[in-house]
Design a protein around this motif. Sequence first.
Motif, short mmCIF file in Angstrom:
data_model
loop_
_atom_site.label_atom_id
_atom_site.label_comp_id
_atom_site.label_asym_id
_atom_site.label_seq_id
_atom_site.Cartn_x
_atom_site.Cartn_y
_atom_site.Cartn_z
N THR A 178 5.65 -14.83 2.05
CA THR A 178 5.20 -16.01 1.30
C THR A 178 4.95 -15.66 -0.16
OG1 THR A 178 4.18 -16.93 3.30
CG2 THR A 178 3.49 -17.85 1.18
N VAL A 179 4.22 -14.58 -0.40
CA VAL A 179 3.91 -14.18 -1.78
C VAL A 179 5.18 -13.75 -2.51
CG1 VAL A 179 2.61 -12.57 -3.21
CG2 VAL A 179 1.55 -13.56 -1.17
N LEU A 180 6.06 -13.02 -1.83
CA LEU A 180 7.32 -12.61 -2.47
C LEU A 180 8.16 -13.82 -2.89
CD1 LEU A 180 8.67 -9.50 -0.52
CD2 LEU A 180 7.88 -9.62 -2.88
N LEU A 224 0.72 -6.99 -10.18
CA LEU A 224 -0.52 -6.77 -9.42
C LEU A 224 -0.38 -7.31 -8.01
CD1 LEU A 224 -3.22 -7.65 -12.12
CD2 LEU A 224 -2.58 -5.38 -11.27
N ALA A 225 0.21 -8.50 -7.88
CA ALA A 225 0.42 -9.08 -6.55
C ALA A 225 1.37 -8.20 -5.73
CB ALA A 225 0.98 -10.49 -6.66
N PHE A 226 2.39 -7.67 -6.39
CA PHE A 226 3.34 -6.81 -5.69
C PHE A 226 2.66 -5.52 -5.20
CE2 PHE A 226 6.40 -3.25 -6.07
CZ PHE A 226 7.26 -3.61 -5.03
N MET A 227 1.83 -4.90 -6.03
CA MET A 227 1.14 -3.69 -5.61
C MET A 227 0.18 -3.97 -4.45
SD MET A 227 2.43 -1.26 -7.26
CE MET A 227 1.30 0.01 -6.69
N ALA A 228 -0.43 -5.15 -4.45
CA ALA A 228 -1.29 -5.52 -3.33
C ALA A 228 -0.46 -5.64 -2.05
CB ALA A 228 -2.00 -6.84 -3.62
N VAL A 230 12.79 -2.47 -1.20
CA VAL A 230 13.88 -2.73 -2.15
C VAL A 230 13.34 -2.84 -3.57
CG1 VAL A 230 15.58 -4.45 -2.88
CG2 VAL A 230 15.44 -3.79 -0.48
N PHE A 231 12.25 -3.57 -3.75
CA PHE A 231 11.69 -3.73 -5.09
C PHE A 231 11.06 -2.43 -5.59
CE2 PHE A 231 11.82 -8.34 -4.13
CZ PHE A 231 12.50 -8.75 -5.28
N LEU A 232 10.46 -1.65 -4.70
CA LEU A 232 9.95 -0.34 -5.12
C LEU A 232 11.08 0.54 -5.64
CD1 LEU A 232 7.33 0.61 -2.37
CD2 LEU A 232 6.87 0.29 -4.80
N MET A 233 12.21 0.51 -4.94
CA MET A 233 13.35 1.32 -5.34
C MET A 233 13.93 0.83 -6.67
SD MET A 233 16.92 1.82 -3.29
CE MET A 233 17.23 0.05 -3.47
N ARG A 257 11.20 -14.48 -8.69
CA ARG A 257 11.92 -14.55 -9.96
C ARG A 257 11.38 -13.55 -10.99
NH1 ARG A 257 15.24 -18.47 -12.12
NH2 ARG A 257 14.77 -19.82 -10.34
N PRO A 258 10.06 -13.52 -11.27
CA PRO A 258 9.58 -12.52 -12.24
C PRO A 258 9.80 -11.09 -11.80
CG PRO A 258 7.74 -13.70 -11.23
CD PRO A 258 8.97 -14.43 -10.86
N LEU A 259 9.74 -10.82 -10.49
CA LEU A 259 9.99 -9.46 -10.01
C LEU A 259 11.43 -9.04 -10.30
CD1 LEU A 259 8.21 -9.03 -6.55
CD2 LEU A 259 7.69 -7.89 -8.70
N VAL A 260 12.38 -9.93 -10.01
CA VAL A 260 13.79 -9.60 -10.22
C VAL A 260 14.08 -9.41 -11.71
CG1 VAL A 260 16.15 -10.46 -10.00
CG2 VAL A 260 14.57 -10.73 -8.10
N ILE A 261 13.57 -10.33 -12.52
CA ILE A 261 13.82 -10.23 -13.97
C ILE A 261 13.22 -8.95 -14.54
CG2 ILE A 261 13.38 -11.29 -16.21
CD1 ILE A 261 13.41 -14.00 -14.83
#
Length: 289
Positions: free
Chosen positions: A153-155, A184-188, A35-38, A160-164
Motif C-alpha cells: 500500500t505504501v509503495l 523515510l517511508a521507504f526506510m521504514a 528491487v528499490f534497495l538495489m 513515482r518519487p522512488l522511481v524518479i
Amino acid sequence: MLIDTFITPFAEFEFMRRALVGIIALALGAGPIGVFLMLRRMSLVGDAMAHAILPGAAIGFLISGLNLFAMTAGGLIAGCVVALLAGLVARYTELKEDASLATFYLLSLALGVTIVSMKGTNIDLLHVLFGSVLALDNHTLLLIATNATITLTVLALIYRPLVIECVDPGFMRSVSSAGAPAHLAFMALVVLNLVSAFHALGTLLAVGLMMLPAAIGRFWARDVTLMIVIATCAGVVSGYVGLLISFHAGVPSGPAIILVAGALYIVSLLFGHVGGVVRQMFPGRHLEA
C-alpha cells in the motif's frame, strides 16, 4: 510420483502449508523493497539493517521469551534507532554512511547474541539467528501478511518519487520536495520487512529473500515494474522449492530457501538477457538500415 514429490507435503502437513503461505507473503513485500534497495545502490544497507534489529528483538526475548509482539516491537525500535544514528553520524562527522552502518551492524550483532545467550539456550540462539519458517503460527502469519499489505500500500503511494529518485535524484530534488518523505517511508518499510523475515528466516538470512530475488530480476528486465514482478516470483519459487528440498532431504528450511535463490541467481547471471554472461559473450546481431 510427481504428486508425492511436489504436492503431497503441502497437502498432508499443516506446518508446510503455513511455511509456504509465510514465504509467499514475505516475497510479496520483500521483493519490491529489494528491487528499490538495489536500484538505489543500498544493498549493503539492507544487510546492515537486518543485523541492526537483533538487539531489540533480543531485549524483547530477554523480557518475554519467544513472544511474537515483544520481539517484533523490539526489532522495529532497534532498526529505526540504528538507521537514525547512522544517518546522524554520517551527517555530522567525517565518517561516511556505509562505514557508520558497518560499525553499528557489528555492534548490534554482538550485542544481540550476548543478550540472547544470557537468558536462552543454544536452541534459542539458533532460532533467533536462523529463524523457524516451519514453526510459523497463526499470529506470526498474520503479522507477516499485515506487513506485506502495508508495504504494498505504501509503495503504491510513493512509487513515482522512488522511481524518479532512482533514475535522476537531482531532477527529483529540483521539481518536488517529496523525495525526503518518500525516502523515510521507504526506510521504514525496509525495517518492517526485515522484522517479518526475521521471524521466518532469522537475522542472518532475513535479507536473503529481499536481495537475491531483486538481483535475479535485474538480469531479466530493464523496466522497474517487470523487475519487481520477476523478483517477487523468484522469491515465491525459491520458497516453494526450498521447502520441498528441506522436507525430502531433511536439511534446514531457511538455508535451503536461500540456496535455491542463490542457484536461480547463478542461472540468471549466466543466461539472463540483460547483462548475463552468455548474452555478453554472444550478443545478437544488430539491426541494419
